[in-house]
Design an enzyme around this catalytic site. Structure first.
Site, short mmCIF file in Angstrom:
data_model
loop_
_atom_site.label_atom_id
_atom_site.label_comp_id
_atom_site.label_asym_id
_atom_site.label_seq_id
_atom_site.Cartn_x
_atom_site.Cartn_y
_atom_site.Cartn_z
N ASP A 1 -6.63 0.94 -8.25
CA ASP A 1 -7.76 1.83 -8.67
C ASP A 1 -8.96 1.42 -8.33
OD1 ASP A 1 -8.92 4.12 -9.57
OD2 ASP A 1 -9.27 3.43 -11.73
N GLU A 2 -9.25 -0.04 -8.81
CA GLU A 2 -10.64 -0.54 -8.55
C GLU A 2 -10.76 -1.47 -7.32
OE1 GLU A 2 -11.90 -1.94 -12.12
OE2 GLU A 2 -11.37 -0.08 -13.22
N VAL A 3 -9.76 -1.34 -6.27
CA VAL A 3 -9.72 -2.27 -5.08
C VAL A 3 -11.04 -1.73 -4.39
CG1 VAL A 3 -8.72 -3.25 -3.28
CG2 VAL A 3 -7.55 -2.96 -5.15
#
Length: 449
Positions: free
Chosen positions: A265-267
């Site tokens: 999700d937070e790449v």
């Protein structure tokens, strides 16, 4: 009782629920039984009740999952002896004692899939010894069993009589999401969550299993993912654990929808650009959006070939930096789940012909605002700042569903374990709010008339 009260269509806020539970003697004198979530049609022309036999039985067709539910509800009905805070004022019928509930299923083979028929008709006569529950599928029968169990109270047990209930959901997708990547929850906690969902007639457990934070799913084909990616060897889900959760869900009429984030999700795009192969691709005038399209082209056809519908987060089309061409995602095989920009993204999705699952962070992310993302600041307790969902805001979002968005198939609320800075039991994923009361609000929000 006035017919409008029986067939009323109001959506209860937390305040109105409190009034119903803690009201004065005026309400105590009313012949009211508060079923939850509120059925579509209830007919109870006279406030009657009948004794329930201590040898009461439930007769139903043999079904792998329904039979387990029948046993569970029978045990509940015979042993709970619930004493409501507001005791219904009823007239007890003479002579009749309800001995049994006869369950009839029209389609016993229907699987628990998106859009399955969950309707039921419950009839408890004012005379006679048999009540009846008729449902199109086993999953509808489970909803009816829940309703019947709520109509039994006291010791000795009484059951409302001279009553009929017709019920079916407005939305086929009524979900709750739990993020076990950012915060690990043990299997027993997850099972309690699913049990509470079933009691509120919610039917999809969106299991956000993995993400960039951790990979707790133990895959025998790739054991290194969990060995290196989980928070520890005691914070992993084995194939046996997954099977247990899925089976438990089926026994409660709750479908398990797994989410395995790829890559996470937070790449950030900068992480992609650090990869040598991607650097080479970009150096030849390629783009990150093209890379995402390559990934979709290698996975989407396979999923569709398995007769499955693909669910993507809205970002795959609406992200400002990395997104794919709409032509790659045919609406007939795609559902998009919204989380950002309130109702605006939902409107954009359905206007493009896609079905939508609403998970707006402003409304359906419950108790956001605590933990390492924003900080443990008391100003977020009231749900009036930041990415925060409260009971009232969750209910207020129902206007989207009633605004002509026929392609909205339902919603999924998220107890915000993603914002918690510490591991806690499922009752308290953040310091401020218990999850279970919010399940009732979510259930009400997804069943407006």
């Amino acid at each position: 009782m006035d017919k409008n009260q029986i067939h009323g269509t109001a959506i209860f806020t937390l305040l109105s629920m409190a009034v119903m539970i803690f009201s004065s003697a005026t309400l105590v004198q009313c012949a009211v039984i508060n079923l939850w979530p509120k059925p579509r049609i209830v007919s109870w022309p006279l406030p009657l009740a009948t004794l329930l036999s201590p040898k009461f039985i439930i007769t139903s067709p043999n079904h792998r999952y329904l039979s387990t539910a029948v046993y569970r509800y029978l045990h509940l009905i015979l042993t709970e002896h619930h004493h409501p805070l507001v005791i219904p004022t009823v007239n007890l019928t003479n002579g009749s004692v309800v001995q049994s509930l006869i369950v009839t299923i029209h389609d016993l083979s229907a699987p628990l899939v998106h859009g399955v028929n969950e309707s039921y008709h419950l009839k408890i006569p004012s005379t006679g010894v048999e009540a009846s529950l008729t449902a199109e599928t086993a999953w509808g029968a489970m909803r009816g069993l829940e309703t019947f169990s709520q109509l039994v109270w006291g010791n000795p047990s009484h059951v409302a009589s001279g009553m009929e209930v017709w019920d079916w959901p407005i939305f086929e997708h009524r979900g709750v999401m739990l993020d076990t990547s950012r915060n690990f929850y043990n299997v027993e906690d997850i099972l309690r969550m699913i049990g509470a969902m079933s009691g509120n007639k919610l039917n999809v457990f969106h299991w956000h299993i993995t993400d960039s934070h951790s990979f707790p799913l133990l895959l025998p084909s790739e054991p290194g993912l969990a060995d290196k990616g989980s928070y520890g060897p005691d914070m992993q889900y084995s194939p046996k654990d997954v099977t247990r959760i899925v089976q438990f869900g089926l026994e409660h009429g709750v479908r398990v929808l797994p989410e395995i984030d790829m890559p996470g999700d937070e790449v950030a795009p900068g992480c992609w650009k650090a990869d040598p192969e991607i650097q080479e691709f970009l150096s030849k005038d390629g783009s990150l959006s093209e890379i995402l399209e390559m990934f979709l082209n290698s996975t989407f056809p396979y999923i569709v070939s398995m007769n499955r519908t693909v669910v993507y987060w809205e970002d795959v089309l609406l992200d400002q930096t990395v997104r794919v061409n709409r032509s790659l995602l045919p609406p007939e095989s795609t559902i998009l789940q919204t989380w950002n920009d309130g109702p605006n993204n939902t409107k954009a999705i359905v206007s493009s012909g896609y079905r939508a699952i609403v998970s707006s962070a402003d409304y359906y992310y419950l108790d956001c605002g605590h933990g390492s993302f924003i900080g443990n600041n008391s100003k977020y307790d009231q749900g009036n700042a930041g990415n925060t969902g409260t009971g009232d805001s969750c209910l207020s979002f129902t206007y989207v569903h009633r605004g002509g968005f026929q392609l909205v198939v339902g919603g999924t609320a998220k107890p915000s374990s993603s914002k918690s800075s510490q591991r806690r039991g499922i009752d308290f994923p953040s310091p401020s709010v218990s999850v279970f009361p919010f399940l009732e609000v979510v259930s009400s929000s997804l069943r407006p008339l």
